[in-house]
Design a protein around this motif. Structure first.
Motif, PDB file in Angstrom:
ATOM      1  N   LYS A  91     -17.797  44.525 -26.867  1.00 32.62           N
ATOM      2  CA  LYS A  91     -18.314  45.298 -25.730  1.00 32.62           C
ATOM      3  C   LYS A  91     -17.259  46.147 -25.030  1.00 32.62           C
ATOM      4  CE  LYS A  91     -21.944  41.948 -24.637  1.00 32.62           C
ATOM      5  NZ  LYS A  91     -22.368  40.944 -23.648  1.00 32.62           N
ATOM      6  N   ARG A  94     -14.036  46.918 -20.451  1.00 35.40           N
ATOM      7  CA  ARG A  94     -14.673  46.868 -19.126  1.00 35.40           C
ATOM      8  C   ARG A  94     -15.594  45.672 -18.943  1.00 35.40           C
ATOM      9  NH1 ARG A  94     -14.597  51.275 -15.862  1.00 35.40           N
ATOM     10  NH2 ARG A  94     -16.665  50.765 -15.109  1.00 35.40           N
ATOM     11  N   ARG A  95     -15.780  44.879 -19.975  1.00 37.87           N
ATOM     12  CA  ARG A  95     -16.648  43.700 -19.873  1.00 37.87           C
ATOM     13  C   ARG A  95     -15.865  42.394 -19.778  1.00 37.87           C
ATOM     14  NH1 ARG A  95     -19.146  46.320 -17.909  1.00 37.87           N
ATOM     15  NH2 ARG A  95     -21.035  47.461 -18.411  1.00 37.87           N
ATOM     16  N   ILE A  96     -14.534  42.502 -19.671  1.00 33.69           N
ATOM     17  CA  ILE A  96     -13.722  41.284 -19.524  1.00 33.69           C
ATOM     18  C   ILE A  96     -13.845  40.776 -18.088  1.00 33.69           C
ATOM     19  CG2 ILE A  96     -11.369  40.342 -19.639  1.00 33.69           C
ATOM     20  CD1 ILE A  96     -12.647  41.129 -22.379  1.00 33.69           C
TER      21      ILE A  96
END
Lengths: 414, 86
Positions: free
Chosen positions: A125, A128-130
């Motif tokens: 993903k 920015r999805r961490i």
């Protein structure tokens, strides 16, 4: 004159049971906590599909649901074991002495499960999805950090990271802090939760693990001739240490005294112990010297006893070198036969086992001992717990990198 | 396109889940930090979850302006109507 240091509480989260009492009962009964890995699907291509997972652990008994995602499992285990230990010690940090309370709790590896999960997220993903709480949830010192935040302990706060010696180093270092007056109380031990596909594949690639996939409960067999590697375990072991004076002042029940600590390095190889047992011999001697104790005074050794061909042979050789004739009179057992190898938590839970052996006068066995190995010919308390008066108990920890630790506990006598 | 009410419900649900709150405790005027007990990491996680749920991007500058639940709902509603008319 150095101050005396006593143990007033212990907390255990182990593959046998998520509590101290339950773990001790299972240890004395000689049960195995090893089974198939349940938290992940491991395909047939995994050479190792077994481990000693903690079962029936409910983090919500200790931690608010909203905080769970900010703590990988090793932190949750550490918090749970700490709560148990404080409960047993009937101790809460009082604000007026907060800066005299240390927390020394390490981990060998830290947050492997979440690192793997977040790496998958990164690849699938994008960055920015961490999760924002990812880093604080996985770094090794965060068990110690979270414990201090929750208990209010404002004294020294550190996290040893010395592989399989982590827990023992934490307790030993805390002992020395209290002994020299830098703290009055310490919450000390180790925590680990790294039974993940990547970690299993890594340890398996080293050929460090038992591949006895068809009989998991038989896989951890320290000192047995058919041993073929260790079994990964997880959990936490925490001790409450206090200066004798502090414990007496508050009327605490004293479980035993911590009297000796040795620590050193092999300076030899990243994973193999030195062939002549040099590091192990010196570390046990150092602990005995620290305790001002003759070898003959030791009744029980909770061995490092990993169930790898090399460790058990060389540890046996080292015990003989240090104890001479007394090596055959000692009771030695490896509780890794039941709990697996808790890595950074091993020294913590095994110190707790020593304390309990002294308190109860019972030595937990080395299970799966079936075929004698001529190179391992001492008394390993095979298969059945033994009632024996234990005045002095020693525990060994030897970590990758050649880092060794040895602790000596003694019945409290005034 | 979702109407204002649907956006509101979804936002409340996401916040309730992150902060482990009963959705009925969450009002439009509730401030994340002062009223709902969130810390700065919680707020960033909520923003990320909103981005994912609504398929939008919230810049750092806009994140700083979102202090209440209502701010978030309004931002998302405006964002959606902008992208719908574009």
């Amino acid at each position: 004159m150095t101050r005396r240091v006593v143990v007033t509480g212990i907390g255990m989260v182990t593959p046998l049971h998520p509590t101290t009492e339950g773990s001790w009962e299972a240890l004395v009964a000689g049960q195995s906590g090893v089974g198939y890995v349940t938290r992940y699907e491991l395909g047939e291509d995994f050479p190792v599909r077994i481990a000693a997972e903690v079962k029936g652990f409910d983090p919500l008994l200790y931690i608010d649901k909203k905080d769970l995602r900010k703590m990988d499992l090793f932190i949750q285990y550490a918090v749970a074991a700490t709560e148990q230990a404080l409960e047993m010690a009937r101790y809460r940090v009082r604000p007026e002495e907060a800066d005299r309370v240390a927390v020394i709790v390490g981990s060998g590896i830290g947050g492997f499960p979440m690192i793997e999960e977040m790496h998958k997220t990164l690849l699938e993903k994008g960055p920015r999805r961490i999760w924002p709480a990812f880093i604080p949830a996985v770094i090794v010192n965060m068990a110690a950090g979270v414990i201090s935040i929750r208990t209010g302990a404002k004294g020294p706060n550190v996290a040893p990271c010395t592989a399989c010696s982590t827990g023992a180093h934490a307790i030993g270092d805390a002992f020395k802090l209290i002994q020299r007056g830098a703290a009055d109380v310490a919450i000390a031990g180790g925590s680990e939760a790294a039974i993940t596909p990547l970690a299993i594949a890594g340890f398996a690639a080293m050929h460090a693990l038992s591949t006895r996939n068809d009989a998991p409960e038989k896989a951890s067999r320290p000192f047995d001739a058919q041993r073929d590697g260790f079994v990964m375990g997880e959990g936490a072991g925490i001790l409450i240490l206090e200066s004798l004076e502090h414990a007496l002042d508050r009327g605490a029940d004293i479980l035993c005294e911590l009297v000796g600590y040795g620590l050193n390095s092999d300076a030899y190889h990243i994973t193999a112990p030195c062939a002549d047992g040099d590091g192990a011999i010196r570390v046990m001697r150092m602990a005995l010297q620290d305790a001002r104790m003759a070898p003959e005074e030791v009744d029980y050794i909770n061995a490092h006893g990993t169930s790898t061909p090399l460790n058990d042979k060389i540890e046996t050789l080292a015990i003989k070198a240090v104890f001479g004739d007394h090596a055959w009179k000692l009771a030695i057992s490896s509780t890794k036969s039941m709990m697996g190898h808790l890595l950074g938590a091993a020294g913590g839970v095994e110190a707790a086992v020593c304390v309990l052996a002294i308190c109860h006068g019972v030595i937990p066995p080395t299970i799966n001992y079936e075929y004698p190995d001529p190179e391992c010919d001492l008394d390993y308390v095979p298969n059945q717990a033994r009632r024996r008066d234990v005045r002095v108990a020693m525990t060994n920890s030897f970590g990758f990198g050649g880092t060794n630790a040895c602790l000596i506990f003694k019945r409290y006598e005034d | 396109m979702q109407d204002h009410r649907e956006i509101e419900q979804k936002v409340v649900q996401i916040i309730a889940e992150q902060l482990d709150k009963d959705p009925t405790q969450i009002r439009m005027e509730s401030r994340f930090i002062e009223d709902l007990g969130a810390d700065s990491l919680d707020v960033m996680q909520i923003v990320m979850n909103l981005e994912e749920a609504f398929g939008i991007q919230i810049s750092e500058e806009d994140t700083e302006k979102i202090r209440t639940v209502g701010d978030a709902v309004q931002f998302i509603a405006q964002y959606m109507s902008r992208s719908a008319s574009a």
